[in-house]
Design a protein around this motif. Structure first.
Motif, short mmCIF file in Angstrom:
data_model
loop_
_atom_site.label_atom_id
_atom_site.label_comp_id
_atom_site.label_asym_id
_atom_site.label_seq_id
_atom_site.Cartn_x
_atom_site.Cartn_y
_atom_site.Cartn_z
N ARG A 233 0.80 -1.03 0.02
CA ARG A 233 -0.07 -0.12 0.06
C ARG A 233 0.83 1.16 0.06
O ARG A 233 1.86 1.36 1.07
N ASP A 237 -3.55 6.58 -2.22
CA ASP A 237 -4.40 5.35 -2.35
C ASP A 237 -4.22 4.09 -3.61
O ASP A 237 -4.86 4.11 -4.15
N VAL A 239 -2.13 0.66 -4.70
CA VAL A 239 -1.74 -0.64 -4.23
C VAL A 239 -0.74 -1.14 -5.16
O VAL A 239 -1.14 -1.50 -6.53
#
Length: 361
Positions: A233, A237, A239
């Motif tokens: 992460r 925001d 991944v």
């Protein structure tokens, strides 16, 4: 010609040969000498390139007394930090082979020494100089994908455990993740602007390296992985879905993919599926005016040959040393790369997701 850049090479093993070949193509460079802890190895290395007048040492400290301008650090991983810091303290610019070092403590020490010295230190990620890899960043920087929220990056070998010191934990510290997995991390992170990593959940495997039926040097295989996966992460925001392999019962860990709010970009896995050199073809996925997804191959201009990338890496270092003194691949970025590698190992050991802590330097 103006004064030449006086270069020394610390560590005269396999990768040092690629550094030497690249340096010898640059007229502005003078190879002053080399050092290796194996007695006679530096002399043999220099003589191999016809550099009979260059000085050979069994200790980096002695080489650093030769009024050098810069060095390449080509040792095994466990000696990266100590050699890089000593070279910086001796007033040398440093081209440090990947991975940066063993852990975040060493990474912080290197970065602090670099800032104190006023010299530059750059890390050896030659894939950045490939035409396809540069095009990926160009496409993403253009904004056509919108906001990036998910990245898949693979990379590795099908049957390619390297042996030598790569498989010895006291010298390499980590296996596939540190050897070639760091390339995949740099590819993904650099393409999206090197966001700060926040957490990682990882698993390392060694089903091949530690099995004498599958690997002849299993008795020497002491690193923790020949295959690893992780979910990382990052700030923004984002991944990253990450894989790294030295050995597997599969032909590839998959293509790399960048998922954006407006479009997606697929980067086909290179031949051999190892991200240490040329990337594969690029395909843009974007809706047309009727809302139908269209796959469009992206044209690439430029060199995508692995050997040329290595020459470009060394050339960029030399130009920076002689010019603007700005590291081509800065430590400030690779701290994040090293933090993730560190985090992967800790997460795998603990069997859970962990926070990634990056110290202020």
């Amino acid at each position: 010609m103006d004064k030449k850049l006086r270069i020394g090479i610390i560590g005269c093993g396999g990768i040092a040969h690629a550094h030497m070949r690249a340096y010898l193509e640059i007229p502005e460079v003078e190879i002053v000498g080399g050092a290796d802890i194996v007695p006679g190895k530096a002399r043999k290395f220099l003589d191999e390139f016809g550099l009979t007048d260059a000085k050979a040492f069994d200790c980096a400290t002695d080489l650093l007394k030769c009024e050098l301008d810069a060095v390449s650090v080509c040792t095994y991983n466990s000696q990266h930090a100590v050699c890089a810091v000593e070279a910086l303290e001796a007033g040398c610019h440093v081209l440090l082979e990947k991975p940066m070092c063993l852990n975040m403590k060493e990474a912080a020490e290197i970065y602090a020494a670099e800032k104190k010295s006023g010299k530059i230190l750059t890390i050896g990620f030659q894939p950045r100089y490939g035409a396809n890899v540069k095009k990926v960043k160009e496409v993403i920087d253009s904004g056509v994908l919108g906001d990036i929220y998910y990245v898949v990056v693979g990379g590795g070998r099908v049957k390619g455990i390297p042996g030598r010191t790569f498989i010895e934990k006291d010298k390499a510290a980590v296996g596939a993740v540190g050897d070639i997995g760091c390339y995949g991390l740099d590819f993904a992170l650099n393409s999206i602007g090197y966001p700060k990593p926040l957490t990682v959940s990882a698993k390392q495997f060694a089903h091949f390296g530690k099995n004498p039926k599958k690997y002849a040097e299993a008795d020497r295989f002491t690193v923790d992985d020949d295959f690893a996966v992780a979910m990382i992460r990052c700030e923004g925001d984002i991944v990253i879905d990450y894989r790294a392999s030295w050995a597997m019962n599969m032909d590839t860990t998959g293509d790399s993919m960048f998922f954006g709010t407006d479009a997606g970009l697929k980067v086909k896995a290179p031949v051999g599926c190892c991200w240490d050199g040329a990337a594969g073809d690029l395909i843009l996925y974007k809706d047309d005016e009727n809302g139908q997804q269209v796959a469009t191959p992206i044209e690439i201009d430029g060199n995508n040959v692995k050997t040329n990338m290595f020459e470009c890496k060394v050339r960029a270092f030399v130009d920076a040393c002689m010019g603007d003194k700005v590291a081509p691949i800065p430590t400030s970025q690779i701290l994040y790369n090293q933090a993730i590698i560190d985090g992967i190992c800790k997460s795998a050991e603990l069997g859970r997701e962990i926070e990634i802590n990056i110290p202020e330097i």
